[in-house]
Design a protein around this motif. Structure first.
Motif, PDB file in Angstrom:
ATOM      1  N   UNK A  21       0.807  -1.221   0.000  1.00 51.06           N
ATOM      2  CA  UNK A  21       0.000   0.000   0.000  1.00 51.06           C
ATOM      3  C   UNK A  21       0.844   1.277   0.000  1.00 51.06           C
ATOM      4  N   UNK A  22       2.066   1.187  -0.472  1.00 50.40           N
ATOM      5  CA  UNK A  22       2.942   2.362  -0.550  1.00 50.40           C
ATOM      6  C   UNK A  22       2.254   3.465  -1.339  1.00 50.40           C
ATOM      7  N   UNK A  23       2.342   4.679  -0.838  1.00 51.33           N
ATOM      8  CA  UNK A  23       1.738   5.827  -1.516  1.00 51.33           C
ATOM      9  C   UNK A  23       0.294   6.084  -1.123  1.00 51.33           C
ATOM     10  N   UNK A  24      -0.304   5.154  -0.430  1.00 49.31           N
ATOM     11  CA  UNK A  24      -1.696   5.321  -0.007  1.00 49.31           C
ATOM     12  C   UNK A  24      -1.745   6.125   1.289  1.00 49.31           C
ATOM     13  N   UNK A  25      -2.621   7.110   1.329  1.00 48.00           N
ATOM     14  CA  UNK A  25      -2.843   7.906   2.549  1.00 48.00           C
ATOM     15  C   UNK A  25      -4.342   8.126   2.678  1.00 48.00           C
ATOM     16  N   UNK A  26      -4.900   7.574   3.730  1.00 52.69           N
ATOM     17  CA  UNK A  26      -6.322   7.756   4.008  1.00 52.69           C
ATOM     18  C   UNK A  26      -6.473   8.621   5.234  1.00 52.69           C
ATOM     19  N   UNK A  27      -7.230   9.681   5.114  1.00 53.34           N
ATOM     20  CA  UNK A  27      -7.489  10.596   6.218  1.00 53.34           C
ATOM     21  C   UNK A  27      -8.907  10.334   6.708  1.00 53.34           C
ATOM     22  N   UNK A  28      -9.026  10.144   8.017  1.00 51.81           N
ATOM     23  CA  UNK A  28     -10.325   9.825   8.611  1.00 51.81           C
ATOM     24  C   UNK A  28     -10.647  10.865   9.685  1.00 51.81           C
ATOM     25  N   UNK A  29     -11.834  11.421   9.578  1.00 49.80           N
ATOM     26  CA  UNK A  29     -12.358  12.336  10.587  1.00 49.80           C
ATOM     27  C   UNK A  29     -13.532  11.639  11.270  1.00 49.80           C
ATOM     28  N   UNK A  30     -13.449  11.499  12.586  1.00 49.87           N
ATOM     29  CA  UNK A  30     -14.528  10.880  13.355  1.00 49.87           C
ATOM     30  C   UNK A  30     -15.445  11.951  13.918  1.00 49.87           C
ATOM     31  N   UNK A  31     -16.729  11.690  13.873  1.00 51.18           N
ATOM     32  CA  UNK A  31     -17.742  12.556  14.470  1.00 51.18           C
ATOM     33  C   UNK A  31     -18.640  11.678  15.334  1.00 51.18           C
ATOM     34  N   UNK A  32     -19.147  12.265  16.402  1.00 48.43           N
ATOM     35  CA  UNK A  32     -19.909  11.476  17.368  1.00 48.43           C
ATOM     36  C   UNK A  32     -21.212  12.176  17.757  1.00 48.43           C
ATOM     37  N   UNK A  33     -22.268  11.377  17.853  1.00 40.07           N
ATOM     38  CA  UNK A  33     -23.539  11.808  18.420  1.00 40.07           C
ATOM     39  C   UNK A  33     -23.911  10.806  19.504  1.00 40.07           C
ATOM     40  N   UNK A  34     -24.299  11.300  20.663  1.00 31.22           N
ATOM     41  CA  UNK A  34     -24.796  10.393  21.703  1.00 31.22           C
ATOM     42  C   UNK A  34     -26.167   9.869  21.268  1.00 31.22           C
ATOM     43  N   UNK A  35     -26.616   8.817  21.899  1.00 35.28           N
ATOM     44  CA  UNK A  35     -27.944   8.281  21.593  1.00 35.28           C
ATOM     45  C   UNK A  35     -29.007   9.358  21.792  1.00 35.28           C
ATOM     46  N   UNK A  36     -28.859  10.175  22.836  1.00 35.74           N
ATOM     47  CA  UNK A  36     -29.821  11.237  23.133  1.00 35.74           C
ATOM     48  C   UNK A  36     -29.798  12.313  22.050  1.00 35.74           C
ATOM     49  N   UNK A  37     -28.602  12.749  21.650  1.00 37.36           N
ATOM     50  CA  UNK A  37     -28.489  13.742  20.573  1.00 37.36           C
ATOM     51  C   UNK A  37     -29.132  13.213  19.292  1.00 37.36           C
TER      52      UNK A  37
END
Length: 157
Positions: free
Chosen positions: A79-95
């Protein structure tokens, strides 16, 4: 993890993480969970099993913010050259309950797409030859998740 090495699919990898890890946790855990929980447990499991092929950046700084997690393919590996950027977002069950929308109907929020594209711009300037993919993962308490691949889908600025 072995399936991911044969066919790298972040949505499937995260789905397996959710099914085999998150769904096994007791309900009481989720009163203390936030975005950081999902990021760090996902990172820990990936780093444990995928480290022959990848290194990871956690909270890497760019001119326009810090990424949550990056998969970086190791030099001279599959996988040389591969770059995956991940942004996590969260909602509580109540939200989430207050949003009155089903998980299937939920779409990526514009501000989240803009945020991750800014990280991608910084990464592209630094590594112009890299195969960059951009993902936003929404985790909703212990109810479910959505993975959005926003690579090449420019948000309105």
């Amino acid at each position: 993890m072995q399936g991911f090495i044969r066919k790298p699919d972040l949505t499937q990898l995260f789905s397996d993480y959710w099914r085999l890890y998150v769904s096994q946790l007791p309900e009481a855990v989720f009163s203390q969970v936030n975005e950081n929980f999902y990021r760090t447990t996902f990172f820990e499991l990936c780093s444990r099993y995928l480290s022959p092929w990848f290194v990871w950046n956690v909270e890497r700084s760019y001119p326009k913010g810090r990424t949550d997690l990056e998969f970086v393919g190791k030099f001279h590996e599959k996988f040389a050259g591969l770059r995956w950027v991940i942004e996590f977002k969260y909602f509580s069950n109540t939200e989430w309950a207050g949003m009155k929308i089903s998980l299937e109907e939920f779409t990526i929020r514009e501000e989240d797409a803009i945020q991750i594209h800014r990280y991608g711009e910084g990464l592209k300037q630094e590594f112009p030859e890299a195969n960059i993919r951009l993902y936003v993962i929404y985790c909703i308490g212990n109810l479910g998740f959505r993975v959005f691949d926003v690579t090449g889908k420019e948000p309105g600025y």
